[in-house]
Design a protein around this motif. Structure first.
Motif, PDB file in Angstrom:
ATOM      1  N   ILE A 129       1.109  -1.159   0.099  1.00  0.00           N
ATOM      2  CA  ILE A 129      -0.047   0.034  -0.137  1.00  0.00           C
ATOM      3  C   ILE A 129       0.815   1.182  -0.121  1.00  0.00           C
ATOM      4  O   ILE A 129       1.562   1.529   0.838  1.00  0.00           O
ATOM      5  CB  ILE A 129      -1.003  -0.188   1.390  1.00  0.00           C
ATOM      6  CG1 ILE A 129      -1.942  -1.288   1.182  1.00  0.00           C
ATOM      7  CG2 ILE A 129      -1.710   1.374   1.270  1.00  0.00           C
ATOM      8  CD1 ILE A 129      -2.771  -1.306   2.417  1.00  0.00           C
ATOM      9  N   THR A 141       2.762   2.945   3.527  1.00  0.00           N
ATOM     10  CA  THR A 141       1.803   3.016   4.834  1.00  0.00           C
ATOM     11  C   THR A 141       1.801   1.812   5.191  1.00  0.00           C
ATOM     12  O   THR A 141       1.141   1.491   6.190  1.00  0.00           O
ATOM     13  CB  THR A 141       0.733   4.014   4.563  1.00  0.00           C
ATOM     14  OG1 THR A 141      -0.049   3.213   3.448  1.00  0.00           O
ATOM     15  CG2 THR A 141       1.004   5.377   4.200  1.00  0.00           C
ATOM     16  N   SER A 142       1.960   0.696   4.637  1.00  0.00           N
ATOM     17  CA  SER A 142       1.459  -0.813   5.009  1.00  0.00           C
ATOM     18  C   SER A 142       2.770  -1.406   5.698  1.00  0.00           C
ATOM     19  O   SER A 142       3.721  -0.903   5.868  1.00  0.00           O
ATOM     20  CB  SER A 142       0.858  -1.332   3.944  1.00  0.00           C
ATOM     21  OG  SER A 142       1.803  -1.709   2.938  1.00  0.00           O
ATOM     22  N   PHE A 251      -9.980  -5.085   6.879  1.00  0.00           N
ATOM     23  CA  PHE A 251      -9.085  -3.760   6.479  1.00  0.00           C
ATOM     24  C   PHE A 251      -9.613  -2.828   7.616  1.00  0.00           C
ATOM     25  O   PHE A 251     -10.422  -2.827   8.291  1.00  0.00           O
ATOM     26  CB  PHE A 251      -9.536  -3.447   5.051  1.00  0.00           C
ATOM     27  CG  PHE A 251      -8.624  -4.132   4.031  1.00  0.00           C
ATOM     28  CD1 PHE A 251      -7.534  -4.025   3.330  1.00  0.00           C
ATOM     29  CD2 PHE A 251      -9.525  -5.334   3.402  1.00  0.00           C
ATOM     30  CE1 PHE A 251      -7.016  -4.640   2.478  1.00  0.00           C
ATOM     31  CE2 PHE A 251      -8.851  -6.012   2.389  1.00  0.00           C
ATOM     32  CZ  PHE A 251      -7.645  -5.700   1.975  1.00  0.00           C
ATOM     33  N   GLN A 252      -8.477  -1.807   7.650  1.00  0.00           N
ATOM     34  CA  GLN A 252      -8.925  -0.567   8.703  1.00  0.00           C
ATOM     35  C   GLN A 252      -9.911   0.108   7.668  1.00  0.00           C
ATOM     36  O   GLN A 252     -10.127   0.023   6.587  1.00  0.00           O
ATOM     37  CB  GLN A 252      -7.530   0.198   8.741  1.00  0.00           C
ATOM     38  CG  GLN A 252      -6.544  -0.545   9.601  1.00  0.00           C
ATOM     39  CD  GLN A 252      -5.600   0.391   9.819  1.00  0.00           C
ATOM     40  OE1 GLN A 252      -5.332   1.363   9.156  1.00  0.00           O
ATOM     41  NE2 GLN A 252      -4.341  -0.046  10.544  1.00  0.00           N
ATOM     42  N   ALA A 255      -8.944   2.244   4.932  1.00  0.00           N
ATOM     43  CA  ALA A 255      -8.178   1.679   3.727  1.00  0.00           C
ATOM     44  C   ALA A 255      -8.890   1.707   2.663  1.00  0.00           C
ATOM     45  O   ALA A 255     -10.360   1.390   2.466  1.00  0.00           O
ATOM     46  CB  ALA A 255      -7.820   0.243   4.191  1.00  0.00           C
ATOM     47  N   THR A 256      -8.322   1.585   1.181  1.00  0.00           N
ATOM     48  CA  THR A 256      -9.133   1.170   0.233  1.00  0.00           C
ATOM     49  C   THR A 256      -8.348   0.775  -0.969  1.00  0.00           C
ATOM     50  O   THR A 256      -7.068   0.417  -0.778  1.00  0.00           O
ATOM     51  CB  THR A 256      -9.858   2.598  -0.510  1.00  0.00           C
ATOM     52  OG1 THR A 256     -10.775   2.391  -1.178  1.00  0.00           O
ATOM     53  CG2 THR A 256      -8.776   3.824  -0.867  1.00  0.00           C
TER      54      THR A 256
END
Length: 309
Positions: A129, A141-142, A251-252, A255-256
């Protein structure tokens, strides 16, 4: 190893940077605009795995300039594949390099094999991500970025062994899989569902949990795509399929998918490379995938950015 990263968006720049950081001889093949940006500002990664910056980069914009390459990491979007094919053909012809495509989906494997030969195309995909800032820097960010790869032809064993040996020196995961096509299909199945539903909703992952109807639609895409994989000779257990479906809720909230991110920015999206390809595979087997087909119809007008009236 002499590695050429074809494409320096977030994915290519991140993995190319990490490979540079590990001591590999890495160069980049990019379009003129991106070349100018990299020459002026260099490559910069902001990441939980550590920051990295390099200004002394080897950059190519013409395939005829490329020499002495062992491996091409193809890190372009699906809608840029057609443009990249002739460039890849020239580079492979000049250098004898193998090609490791990190594109989403599955259809591109056969396209590349037809272009440069089955011997030259390694199986693989990436999980990360990340995005590019306006300055062209990578914001990761991941958790650790991962490239999974594996042989599709016996003559690829040595290059895959060399790639595997880089793993312990790099701030990224380089994981060799024995049945790489199965893993590629699992990624394809999941991303077709996740990117499709987030983009169709135009909402992040949290809304998959909040709406049972949305979750059911995405889950049905998982089941439809898994049926296609089996028709293509990929063995998936019911448990593996259920695990993929349940991942949709893991997922958070904010998140997308990368497709949804591109859609929000008014950029091209990979609907033809993912959902369109699934419909072509379904047609080949005279099979029906109605939910996937519906998502394709909803998203197709956004293929080239925001629709113009």
């Amino acid at each position: 190893m002499n590695i050429l990263v074809h494409g320096a968006g977030a994915l290519g720049a991140y993995f190319g940077g990490r490979l540079l950081e590990s001591g590999q001889n890495v160069s980049f093949f990019v379009r003129e605009k991106r070349a100018g940006q990299l020459k002026e500002r260099g490559l910069k990664i902001n990441s939980p795995e550590g920051r990295f910056e390099e200004k002394d980069l080897t950059i190519y914009t013409k395939p005829e300039e490329v020499e002495s390459i062992d491996l091409i990491i193809l890190a372009v979007k699906g809608y840029h594949l057609e443009q990249a094919i002739s460039q890849i053909q020239t580079i492979v012809r000049q250098t004898g390099a193998f090609v490791l495509p990190l594109l989403n989906g599955i259809e591109h494997v056969e396209t590349l094999q037809q272009a440069v030969g089955k011997v030259k195309v390694i199986g693989g995909f990436a999980s990360i991500i990340a995005t590019l800032t306006e300055d062209g820097y990578v914001e990761h960010t991941s958790a650790s970025g991962t490239i999974k790869f594996g042989i599709l032809h016996e003559e690829q064993k040595e290059i895959c062994k060399q790639l595997e040996e880089i793993h312990s020196h790099a701030k990224m995961n380089l994981i060799r899989e024995e049945i790489i096509l199965k893993h590629m299909w699992k990624k394809y199945i999941f991303i077709t569902a996740f990117s499709g539903i987030t983009s169709a909703m135009q909402l992040p992952a949290g809304f998959i949990n909040k709406s049972q109807a949305s979750f059911k639609a995405a889950k049905n895409v998982i089941y439809e795509m898994s049926k296609l994989a089996r028709l293509e000779g990929i063995t998936l257990s019911d448990q593996e399929v259920d695990v993929m479906a349940n991942r949709l809720k893991g997922f958070q909230e904010e998140a997308t998918s990368s497709m949804h991110q591109d859609m929000r920015k008014g950029l091209f999206i990979e609907v033809e490379h993912l959902h369109g390809a699934a419909l072509r595979i379904a047609d080949k087997h005279d099979s029906s995938i109605p939910v996937t087909e519906t998502l394709y119809g909803v998203l197709k007008p956004y293929e080239h950015g925001n629709p113009n009236w």
